[in-house]
Each structure stands twice: as structure tokens, then as C-alpha cells.
Design a protein around this motif. Structure first.
Motif, PDB file in Angstrom:
ATOM      1  N   ASP A   3       0.768  -1.105   0.064  1.00 51.15           N
ATOM      2  CA  ASP A   3       0.060   0.002   0.117  1.00 51.15           C
ATOM      3  C   ASP A   3       0.819   1.312   0.161  1.00 51.15           C
ATOM      4  N   PRO A   4       0.425   2.482  -0.649  1.00 52.75           N
ATOM      5  CA  PRO A   4       1.062   3.660  -0.478  1.00 52.75           C
ATOM      6  C   PRO A   4       1.376   4.118   0.889  1.00 52.75           C
ATOM      7  N   LEU A   5       2.327   4.879   1.275  1.00 56.05           N
ATOM      8  CA  LEU A   5       2.382   5.540   2.299  1.00 56.05           C
ATOM      9  C   LEU A   5       1.522   6.842   2.404  1.00 56.05           C
ATOM     10  N   LEU A   6       1.550   7.581   1.280  1.00 54.78           N
ATOM     11  CA  LEU A   6       0.511   8.774   1.161  1.00 54.78           C
ATOM     12  C   LEU A   6      -0.275   8.422   0.093  1.00 54.78           C
ATOM     13  N   GLU A   7      -1.756   8.854   0.435  1.00 58.47           N
ATOM     14  CA  GLU A   7      -2.696   8.242  -0.674  1.00 58.47           C
ATOM     15  C   GLU A   7      -3.431   9.559  -0.599  1.00 58.47           C
ATOM     16  N   VAL A   8      -3.662  10.231  -1.747  1.00 62.42           N
ATOM     17  CA  VAL A   8      -4.727  11.445  -2.067  1.00 62.42           C
ATOM     18  C   VAL A   8      -5.643  11.102  -3.136  1.00 62.42           C
ATOM     19  N   ARG A   9      -7.058  11.386  -2.842  1.00 68.08           N
ATOM     20  CA  ARG A   9      -7.948  11.239  -3.924  1.00 68.08           C
ATOM     21  C   ARG A   9      -8.932  12.305  -3.709  1.00 68.08           C
ATOM     22  N   GLY A  10      -9.259  12.885  -4.827  1.00 69.68           N
ATOM     23  CA  GLY A  10     -10.164  14.061  -5.010  1.00 69.68           C
ATOM     24  C   GLY A  10     -10.051  15.275  -4.236  1.00 69.68           C
ATOM     25  N   LEU A  11      -8.911  15.783  -3.654  1.00 73.95           N
ATOM     26  CA  LEU A  11      -8.305  16.794  -2.858  1.00 73.95           C
ATOM     27  C   LEU A  11      -8.908  18.079  -3.496  1.00 73.95           C
ATOM     28  N   THR A  18     -13.171  31.000  -4.145  1.00 76.27           N
ATOM     29  CA  THR A  18     -11.853  30.718  -4.815  1.00 76.27           C
ATOM     30  C   THR A  18     -11.438  29.241  -4.571  1.00 76.27           C
ATOM     31  N   ARG A  19     -11.223  28.505  -5.736  1.00 70.15           N
ATOM     32  CA  ARG A  19     -10.963  27.072  -5.548  1.00 70.15           C
ATOM     33  C   ARG A  19      -9.213  27.140  -5.915  1.00 70.15           C
ATOM     34  N   ALA A  20      -8.372  26.889  -4.835  1.00 69.55           N
ATOM     35  CA  ALA A  20      -7.118  27.006  -5.144  1.00 69.55           C
ATOM     36  C   ALA A  20      -6.731  25.745  -5.324  1.00 69.55           C
ATOM     37  N   VAL A  21      -7.189  24.462  -4.898  1.00 67.36           N
ATOM     38  CA  VAL A  21      -6.955  23.100  -5.338  1.00 67.36           C
ATOM     39  C   VAL A  21      -8.168  22.359  -5.879  1.00 67.36           C
ATOM     40  N   ALA A  22      -8.031  21.760  -6.824  1.00 65.37           N
ATOM     41  CA  ALA A  22      -9.176  21.121  -7.484  1.00 65.37           C
ATOM     42  C   ALA A  22      -8.766  19.317  -7.755  1.00 65.37           C
ATOM     43  N   GLU A  23      -9.669  18.505  -7.088  1.00 63.72           N
ATOM     44  CA  GLU A  23      -9.722  17.171  -7.462  1.00 63.72           C
ATOM     45  C   GLU A  23      -8.187  16.757  -7.873  1.00 63.72           C
ATOM     46  N   VAL A  24      -7.327  16.733  -6.928  1.00 61.16           N
ATOM     47  CA  VAL A  24      -6.006  16.262  -7.122  1.00 61.16           C
ATOM     48  C   VAL A  24      -5.666  15.005  -6.582  1.00 61.16           C
ATOM     49  N   ASP A  25      -5.087  14.207  -7.103  1.00 69.61           N
ATOM     50  CA  ASP A  25      -4.808  12.567  -6.896  1.00 69.61           C
ATOM     51  C   ASP A  25      -3.409  12.532  -6.802  1.00 69.61           C
ATOM     52  N   LEU A  26      -2.884  12.049  -5.615  1.00 70.35           N
ATOM     53  CA  LEU A  26      -1.552  11.658  -5.496  1.00 70.35           C
ATOM     54  C   LEU A  26      -1.226  10.573  -4.814  1.00 70.35           C
ATOM     55  N   GLU A  27      -0.138   9.919  -4.897  1.00 70.49           N
ATOM     56  CA  GLU A  27       0.079   8.591  -4.327  1.00 70.49           C
ATOM     57  C   GLU A  27       1.676   8.425  -4.275  1.00 70.49           C
ATOM     58  N   LEU A  66      -7.315  10.599   1.933  1.00 71.80           N
ATOM     59  CA  LEU A  66      -6.369  11.360   2.597  1.00 71.80           C
ATOM     60  C   LEU A  66      -5.666  10.616   3.726  1.00 71.80           C
ATOM     61  N   THR A  67      -4.774   9.675   3.372  1.00 72.26           N
ATOM     62  CA  THR A  67      -4.351   8.838   4.415  1.00 72.26           C
ATOM     63  C   THR A  67      -2.693   8.936   4.163  1.00 72.26           C
ATOM     64  N   LEU A  68      -2.164   8.898   5.521  1.00 72.90           N
ATOM     65  CA  LEU A  68      -0.875   8.609   5.743  1.00 72.90           C
ATOM     66  C   LEU A  68      -0.538   7.269   6.464  1.00 72.90           C
ATOM     67  N   GLY A  69       0.123   6.305   5.980  1.00 76.94           N
ATOM     68  CA  GLY A  69       0.269   5.198   6.603  1.00 76.94           C
ATOM     69  C   GLY A  69      -0.667   4.712   7.263  1.00 76.94           C
ATOM     70  N   GLY A  70      -1.942   4.790   6.515  1.00 81.21           N
ATOM     71  CA  GLY A  70      -3.415   3.929   7.277  1.00 81.21           C
ATOM     72  C   GLY A  70      -3.941   5.261   7.944  1.00 81.21           C
ATOM     73  N   THR A  71      -3.486   6.230   8.481  1.00 83.03           N
ATOM     74  CA  THR A  71      -4.012   6.957   9.095  1.00 83.03           C
ATOM     75  C   THR A  71      -4.774   7.923   8.373  1.00 83.03           C
ATOM     76  N   ASP A  72      -6.228   8.039   8.678  1.00 83.02           N
ATOM     77  CA  ASP A  72      -6.974   8.945   7.860  1.00 83.02           C
ATOM     78  C   ASP A  72      -6.823  10.327   8.416  1.00 83.02           C
ATOM     79  N   LEU A  73      -6.128  11.396   7.580  1.00 83.88           N
ATOM     80  CA  LEU A  73      -5.970  12.657   8.028  1.00 83.88           C
ATOM     81  C   LEU A  73      -7.017  13.603   7.995  1.00 83.88           C
ATOM     82  N   ARG A  74      -8.100  13.300   7.323  1.00 81.86           N
ATOM     83  CA  ARG A  74      -9.368  13.933   7.203  1.00 81.86           C
ATOM     84  C   ARG A  74     -10.160  14.059   8.411  1.00 81.86           C
ATOM     85  N   ARG A  75      -9.858  13.106   9.548  1.00 89.49           N
ATOM     86  CA  ARG A  75     -10.268  13.355  10.856  1.00 89.49           C
ATOM     87  C   ARG A  75      -9.474  13.513  11.971  1.00 89.49           C
TER      88      ARG A  75
END
Length: 594
Positions: A3-11, A18-27, A66-75
Motif C-alpha cells: 500500500d502507498p504511504l501517502l494516498e490522496v484522492r479528490g483533494l 476561490t478554488r485553490a486546489v481542484a480534485e488532486v490525486d497523489l500517491e 487522505l491517508t498517511l500510513g493508514g491514518t485518515d488525516l481527514r479526521r
């Protein structure tokens, strides 16, 4: 596959409407390196800060994942973020001067994350700090430990910030322009350190406008424009065969140490509100591009591209011609002259440091002279002497053949407007309470008409690639690149005879930097102003300066025509500087692979 260490979907990140960041996906996997590139204001730094829970006041953050090593950073709560920052995620900001506490010595800055996360104490803490300072390439750590940020050069401050960021051995290191203020030799040390960290399992999210550094360091690249990722995939593919026209523009505008000088920058235009945001600048845009927002398209090689016609990528190939600059006339003295100038600085304990040692230089009207060397070599001291902010201990500085450094300030004041500084730390040079219009307008007091002054401010903003909408913004509300452009606009407002530019494009993205270099050329050609250009970026110096001076330990070790020095360096130090320049991105362009 792990599994990826950092996973970002639809950020997405919004600041009001103003939308500064739109639907960014990173892994990003452990030990991997993902680089985010793009212009100032494209959303790179907002994305990075959001991953640390520091998007800013008033920010509305949404993400599917939005996870880091399995930790849900959204919460994550505020207490959880405090445990994550520094320990699990290290952060290197591009503005070292504003990131370091001006009232604390460097050693305590580096020690802080070790103490907060209870990783070292007592003698073990001191040993760890010394080791981190050495690891970040800071010479003489015993002495530097006790210095304050303002006593260090820009490069040393940046290295101290890196030492602090890696102190707790984080799982993820977010590096926002980590080599911006560094000379090429120290830059290689930092890149080697990043490779060492990756080998130990640390993931690196690298934000940079230096595509040569990205090509040398990154496994994957995400190209951002107007808050969206417009192209993403393996670095080798993105940087040698770009599918999005914006990526192609970035590559074509990149200054190179060899091969063609650079491609002419396209006319800057704001992103479109409808259709493809890049359409106003795109040479391949048609009516469909102006009405339809392109969805992400997956190419056969796995890259994702937001473009309706990725196969239409157009690469500008016309090199920027150097404007004609009249050669100095034999009967006219140089505009600026250093005659055997020596300058010392007193150190704690009463000892003295020799900053410049018998330096002699000349600079004629309309000429651009590049001064290069390592951090701490004396480049900025040279600039301060040219500005008469310092007086030499021996020798003299002349302006138009007349004494300059010897004058009393009252006698020098009527000529002050003739010499203008573009500083590498514009934030420290601005009153934080002033708006952009007030900062630039202070240099336009000779224009008595308020309407004419306002019109000239807008003209200067356009010249440096800024929209008039930033007129009311204060320095803290601007990105690093925007602040640097305001500093350049303020310097040009005085219509100077001499511009002293200390790392003037180091904080700028590639396309804006290309516009600024083109602007410097036009100013020199149209007004005859001379340019003392101090930089660690040898490719930029090659693009702009006909002559070059190489400085080391306060002495000029080599000087001559830039093309000749680069083709056949005579001094071992010059050869070392040239050998340290990252070349990967430029090599692909020079070979015509795109």
C-alpha cells in the motif's frame, strides 16, 4: 504491491469562492519521490500545507481519500496533527528567514523537534544537533550552532531548516523548494541527503520549479496549473515527451547549461474560468477547448493528462536572442568599479572574518555581469558594497567614475535612486502593513498625479507577470514568487542606472523567470541600465550575462566571457561548479527529444 504511504484522492481546497486546489490525486510509496511542479499560484504549496493540516484560516478542505500510513488525516484532531508534524511528516519551507525564529539560535531550532517528540535529551541532544547540522552540509557546526538566522546567508538558513525537518526521522518529508537558495555544490549535497533518506525508507514529496533537479531526483512528476494536476506520470516520460502543452512550455523555457539558450516565453494570460484553464495560453487551443473542461485521460504509458488533444502538444523552439547592447566606449568610465576592495566582519569573540579580499571588477552601462559562487563566498557582501550599504575596509567603489563608497550618506542620497536592489528575501524588505500598490508607489513619488501613478503601478505589475488584482494584497498574502516579482517592480519603478540583483529569480517558476530575464534584457537595451546579477544558478547566468565573475572565499578566482568560461574553465573551482549543475532535464531538450 504494498500500500502507498501517502494516498490522496479528490483533494479540493477552497478559500471562500476561490478554488485553490481542484480534485488532486497523489500517491507516494515509502522511499519514493514524487515531484510537484508548476507556476507560482498553481496550488503546489497549498496542496503541501493541506497534507500537514495547515491549509490556512478559512480554508475548506474536502477529499475522498487522505491517508498517511493508514491514518485518515481527514479526521485528525489538532492534538493528532501536533503529533504528526515533525515526527511523521517533516516540512521544509521555501522561506527559511520567515520559518526560523529570529530570536533563537540555530542550534535550538534544530533541537526543538527532538525535544518535543522526546527523542533526545542532555548530551545526547547536543550530539544529535551537531550531527544534523553536519548532515545538512553546514560547515563549522560548533560555530554556527550559536548564530541567529539573520547572521547566516540564505543558503545556510535553508540548510538549518532542512536539518530541523529531518531531525525526528519522519516517514514523509515535504520539501517546498528545498534547494532554491542553495548554490550548485551545496544543492548536490542536499540532493545526496534526500537520496540517503529515501534509501532508509523516507518518502519525499518535492515541490520545485527547477526541472533539472526534478529530473535528477524524482520517480514521478505531477504538473499543476490553476489548482489542477494537468499531467502526471513517470518523470522520464513527463520530462522527455510531455503530453500537455503546459508541460512542454515549462521544459522549453528552462535555462540550460549547454545546448540552446532557452525558448521564448509565451505571453502570460490568466487561467480561463470556462473550458480548459490553460486555453488562453495554449497554441493548440480551439473552440472546443474554450468551452469544455478536459477530463483526465490515461495514455498508453500510464500517464494521466487533462487535455482534449494531448497529441497536439506544441513546443516553442525559437531561442531567445540576446538584445544588442552597445560595447563600452573607451573614453567613458565604467558605471560601477571595484578597486581592490577588502571587507571584514567581526565575529563573536573578537575574531574577524575576511568576506572580500582585494576584489576588482568593472561594469559598464547596458552590461550584465554575473557573479557566481558558493553560499558564503562573498556574493551578497559584494552587492551591499555596490549599494553603499557597507563601506570597504580598504579599496574603493566608484559610480560613474566618482567616489561612491567614500561619500557621506547625505551626499549620496540624491543619487540613491540610480542604484536599486532586488533582494533574495523580499519579505524582510517590505513593510508587512503595506499593500502591493503602496510598496511600488513609494518609488513613484516623483509622479504627482495620482491617476498617472496608479496607471504606472499597473504597467509595472504587468511587466513582471502580475495581475492588477494583487494591488491591495499585503506581503503575507502573496506567494514567494509573487513577492519577488513585486520587489522587481519596485526596483524598476525608480528607473535606475544600475540594478543589483541578488538571486532575483530563485523563487520564481520557470515561465515567470523567463519573462523576468526577458524583461531585464529589454530594460538594459532600452534604458542602458547595467545589471550586477548575483546567482547560484549557472544556467540562468548563461542565459542573461555576457560576462561572469566566479568568487570563492572572498576572492575572484576567474572572470571572462560567460561562453568562454563555461566552455573552457581555467580554475578548478569553476570546473567543480559546472560539474555540479543538474543537467538531466536540459539534456532531453538539447537532443531534441521533445
Amino acid at each position: 504491491m504494498s500500500d502507498p504511504l501517502l494516498e490522496v484522492r479528490g483533494l479540493s481546497v477552497d478559500f471562500g469562492p476561490t478554488r485553490a486546489v481542484a480534485e488532486v490525486d497523489l500517491e507516494l510509496a515509502a522511499g519514493g519521490c514524487l515531484a510537484i511542479v508548476g507556476e507560482s499560484g498553481s496550488g503546489k504549496s497549498v496542496t503541501a500545507r493541506t497534507l500537514l493540516g495547515l491549509a490556512g484560516p478559512g480554508a475548506r478542505v474536502r477529499a475522498e481519500t487522505l491517508t498517511l500510513g493508514g491514518t485518515d488525516l481527514r479526521r485528525a484532531s489538532a492534538a493528532q496533527w501536533r503529533r504528526i508534524r515533525g515526527r511523521r511528516v517533516g516540512f521544509v519551507l521555501q522561506d527559511a528567514l520567515t520559518s526560523l525564529d529570529p530570536l533563537r539560535r540555530i542550534g535550538y531550532e534544530v533541537a526543538e523537534p527532538l525535544e518535543i517528540h522526546r527523542l533526545a535529551s542532555g548530551d545526547g541532544l547536543d550530539d544529535a544537533v551537531f550531527g544534523l547540522l553536519r548532515r545538512a552540509g553546514i560547515p563549522d557546526p560548533d560555530h554556527r550552532w550559536h548564530q541567529y538566522p539573520h547572521e547566516l546567508s540564505g543558503g545556510l538558513r535553508q540548510r538549518a531548516l532542512i536539518a530541523s525537518a529531518i531531525a525526528a526521522e519522519p516517514e514523509l518529508l515535504i520539501a517546498d523548494e528545498p534547494t532554491t537558495a542553495l548554490d550548485v555544490v551545496v544543492q548536490q549535497q542536499i540532493l545526496a541527503l534526500l537520496r540517503e533518506l529515501r534509501a532508509a525508507g523516507t518518502a519525499v514529496l518535492l515541490i520545485s520549479h527547477d526541472l533539472a533537479v526534478v529530473a535528477e531526483s524524482a520517480d514521478d512528476v505531477a504538473v499543476m496549473y490553476a489548482g489542477s494536476v494537468v499531467e502526471q506520470g513517470p518523470a522520464a516520460a513527463v520530462l522527455t515527451a510531455p503530453a500537455h502543452p503546459y508541460t512542454a512550455e515549462l521544459l522549453a523555457a528552462t535555462p540550460r547549461i549547454d545546448g540552446p539558450i532557452a525558448a521564448a516565453p509565451r505571453r502570460w494570460a490568466p487561467p480561463a474560468a470556462d473550458g480548459c484553464p490553460y486555453a488562453p495560453r495554449c497554441p493548440a487551443a480551439d473552440a472546443h477547448c474554450r468551452t469544455r473542461r478536459p477530463p483526465p485521460v490515461t495514455l498508453p504509458d500510464g500517464r494521466r493528462v487533462r487535455c482534449l488533444y494531448p497529441s497536439r502538444t506544441v513546443v516553442p523552439t525559437t531561442p531567445i536572442p540576446a538584445p544588442p547592447v552597445a560595447p563600452p566606449t573607451p573614453n567613458r568610465p565604467p558605471l560601477l568599479e571595484f578597486r581592490e576592495v577588502t571587507r571584514h566582519f567581526r565575529l563573536p569573540g573578537g575574531s574577524r572574518n575576511l568576506a572580500l579580499d582585494s576584489v576588482s571588477l568593472t561594469l559598464h552601462p547596458g552590461e550584465a555581469l554575473g557573479v557566481v559562487g558558493e553560499s558564503g563566498s562573498g556574493k551578497s557582501t559584494l552587492a551591499r558594497l555596490a549599494l553603499a550599504h557597507l563601506a570597504p575596509d580598504a579599496g574603493a567603489v566608484l559610480l560613474d567614475g566618482q567616489p561612491w563608497s567614500e561619500l557621506r550618506e547625505s551626499a549620496r542620497r540624491p543619487s540613491r535612486h540610480r542604484v536599486q536592489l532586488i533582494d533574495q528575501d523580499p519579505l524582510s524588505a517590505f513593510d508587512p502593513r503595506d499593500s502591493t500598490a503602496a510598496i511600488i508607489g513609494a518609488a513613484l513619488r516623483r509622479i504627482r498625479s495620482r491617476a498617472a501613478r496608479s496607471e504606472r503601478i499597473d504597467e509595472l505589475l504587468r511587466d513582471v507577470g502580475l495581475e492588477p488584482s494583487v494591488r491591495d494584497s499585503r506581503p503575507a498574502q502573496l506567494s514567494g514568487g509573487q513577492r519577488q516579482r513585486v520587489a522587481i517592480a519596485r526596483a524598476l519603478a525608480a528607473a535606475p542606472d544600475l540594478l543589483v540583483a541578488d538571486e532575483p529569480v530563485s523563487a520564481l517558476d520557470i515561465t515567470i523567470a523567463a519573462q523576468i530575464l526577458d524583461l531585464f534584457d529589454r530594460v538594459r537595451h532600452d534604458s542602458g541600465a547595467a545589471l550586477l546579477f548575483i546567482s547560484h544558478d549557472l544556467a540562468v547566468v548563461r542565459r542573461l550575462c555576457r560576462r561572469i565573475a566566479v568568487i570563492r572565499h572572498g576572492r575572484i578566482v576567474e572572470t571572462g566571457l560567460t561562453a568562454e568560461v563555461f566552455a573552457s574553465p581555467q580554475h578548478e573551482y569553476t570546473r567543480r561548479l559546472l560539474a555540479a549543475v543538474p543537467r538531466a532535464a536540459g539534456a532531453a531538450l538539447a537532443k531534441g527529444t521533445i
